[in-house]
Design an enzyme around this catalytic site. Structure first.
Site, PDB file in Angstrom:
ATOM      1  N   HIS A   1       0.769  -1.247   0.000  1.00 36.52           N
ATOM      2  CA  HIS A   1       0.000   0.000   0.000  1.00 36.52           C
ATOM      3  C   HIS A   1       0.803   1.303   0.000  1.00 36.52           C
ATOM      4  O   HIS A   1       0.215   2.366  -0.143  1.00 36.52           O
ATOM      5  CB  HIS A   1      -0.995   0.015   1.185  1.00 36.52           C
ATOM      6  N   HIS A   2       2.136   1.250   0.203  1.00 39.25           N
ATOM      7  CA  HIS A   2       2.913   2.501   0.256  1.00 39.25           C
ATOM      8  C   HIS A   2       3.452   2.956  -1.104  1.00 39.25           C
ATOM      9  O   HIS A   2       3.889   4.107  -1.228  1.00 39.25           O
ATOM     10  CB  HIS A   2       4.120   2.362   1.194  1.00 39.25           C
ATOM     11  N   ALA A   3       3.479   2.057  -2.110  1.00 37.57           N
ATOM     12  CA  ALA A   3       4.102   2.419  -3.390  1.00 37.57           C
ATOM     13  C   ALA A   3       3.370   3.600  -4.033  1.00 37.57           C
ATOM     14  O   ALA A   3       2.138   3.674  -4.026  1.00 37.57           O
ATOM     15  CB  ALA A   3       4.110   1.219  -4.334  1.00 37.57           C
TER      16      ALA A   3
END
Ligand code: TV7
Ligand code: CA
Ligand code: ZN
Length: 376
Positions: free
Chosen positions: A141-143
């Site tokens: 979820h951080h990309a």
């Protein structure tokens, strides 16, 4: 085995690629793709293959990845290797590869497996071929569009949601990883076609975003929900926040598809996390979301105490198939990881819960005030 309440919408498609467990971020790095293989071995040895359809997804192509990511960034991911890294010094800084997001052997293949599972899962849901699709290799979820962040390179979730948006007018994203789902929130911050809701530790914790008052911009105003939490939250307290918030969002937003990120670092005893959820407390979120009977893509995410991640994701896969798994672990390829008890449960610890009733009341009131000010 025991059977649970069914919604009659329980066809599960499970995506797994036997190669994923062999990728390594490096021996000292906390992110271990091997936990996905451990999960798979538990799932198979519990006999869940009799209940669901198992697929190996086609790896995501460059073109598919570029539906969200920039061409230059994906081009970089496809070219860089540990051996030629010195030729990419400038790009490495620009695209944020380094300690948290190292360049390892097979990095691009790993990204294409993670992305392929979420995209194909979403496509099967779109075609009505299943009610639930599972991709534990996803949840990264951080990309960002043109940047790696927090162990994530390719945002498989954003790609899966883009696929769902081809058929669904409104998609709800729910994130129970202990970290803020910043990359997914940012991607859809200005649209009302995706509502994002992340529960996370907030305050001196990576990535530092996800305040109560970050609620979206322009058309997306009030379509981002953040639930900032403190250390040591337990099952009962988490449930007392999760169910009212998600219940309210379901009522107001009425999504036609859901993506549930099941990061296992919100479990008690996680190597990086600071919450105190038991396996059953974590899985209650899955049961609650399932109870609405809406097409759902379930993805993995964080989770750094491997044996507990594997236990919990296996148990949740059981729930999604209306099966309560036996407490006695079956013999499996990684049996020695589960000693000395060889039991399924992940139990809470005696850690202090810093989330006071007054604090949680303030958080809930803030969220409900924002939601009620929205005209749907
Ligand atoms: C979804 N915490 C990802 C969560 C990403 C968290 C961080 C580490 C870490 C990295 C290592 C390592 C580590 C013991 C833990 C500010 C920094 C501090 C790098 C050393 N050990 C998810 C990302 C987070 C890498 N990053 O949500 C190699 O912990 O806090 C930070 C940033 C700068 C970089 N340094 C850490 O769960 C999948 N990293 C050991 C070796
Ligand atoms: Ca989260
Ligand atoms: Zn996390």
């Amino acid at each position: 085995p025991l059977t649970v309440k069914t919604t009659g919408k329980d066809r599960v498609a499970y995506f797994y690629d036997a190669d994923v467990g062999s990728f390594s971020y490096g021996s000292s790095h906390p992110m271990k793709p091997h936990r996905i293989r451990m999960t798979h071995s538990l799932i198979m040895n519990y006999g869940l293959y009799k209940k669901m359809e198992i697929y190996r997804a086609k790896p995501a192509t460059k073109q598919e990845m570029c539906q969200f990511h920039s061409d230059e960034y994906i081009d970089f991911l496809s070219r860089v290797t540990p051996d030629n890294l010195e030729m990419f010094q400038k790009e490495s800084v620009k695209f944020n590869v380094g300690d948290d997001c190292p360049v390892f052997d097979g990095l691009y293949e790993y990204c294409s497996i993670s992305g392929g599972g979420s995209m194909e899962g979403a496509a099967r849901l779109n075609r009505g071929k299943c009610d639930v699709a599972i991709n534990y290799a996803g949840g990264l979820h951080h990309a960002k569009k043109a940047e790696a962040s927090g162990f994530c390179y390719l945002n498989d979730i954003v790609l899966g949601i883009i696929e769902l948006l081809r058929y669904h007018p409104r998609v709800l994203y729910i994130d129970i990883d202990v970290h803020h789902g910043d990359g997914v929130e940012e991607a859809f911050y200005t649209t009302d076609r995706v509502m994002t809701c992340s529960f996370h530790k907030y305050g001196e914790f990576f990535p530092g975003t996800g305040e109560l008052r970050d609620t979206g911009v322009a058309k997306g105003k009030n379509y981002s929900v953040n639930v900032p939490l403190r250390d040591g939250i337990d099952d009962a307290t988490y449930k007392s926040v999760f169910e009212p918030v998600i219940g309210k969002i379901m009522e107001w937003y009425q999504p036609s598809a859901i993506v549930l990120q099941c990061g296992g670092d919100s479990l008690s005893g996680d190597r990086l996390g600071c919450f105190n959820l038991s396996m059953r407390g974590h899985a209650n979120c899955v049961s609650y979301v399932k109870s609405f009977g809406i097409p759902t893509l379930v993805v993995g995410g964080g989770g750094y105490t491997m044996r507990n991640v594997a236990r919990t994701w296996a148990f949740e896969t059981g729930l999604l198939n209306n099966v309560i798994l036996d407490e006695e672990l079956p013999y499996n390829d990684y049996y020695e990881y589960y000693g000395p008890d060889y039991q399924l449960d992940v139990r809470p610890s005696n850690m202090f819960n810093v989330n006071t009733p007054e604090y949680l009341d303030k958080v809930l009131t803030g969220i409900f005030t924002n939601l009620e000010s929205t005209k749907f």
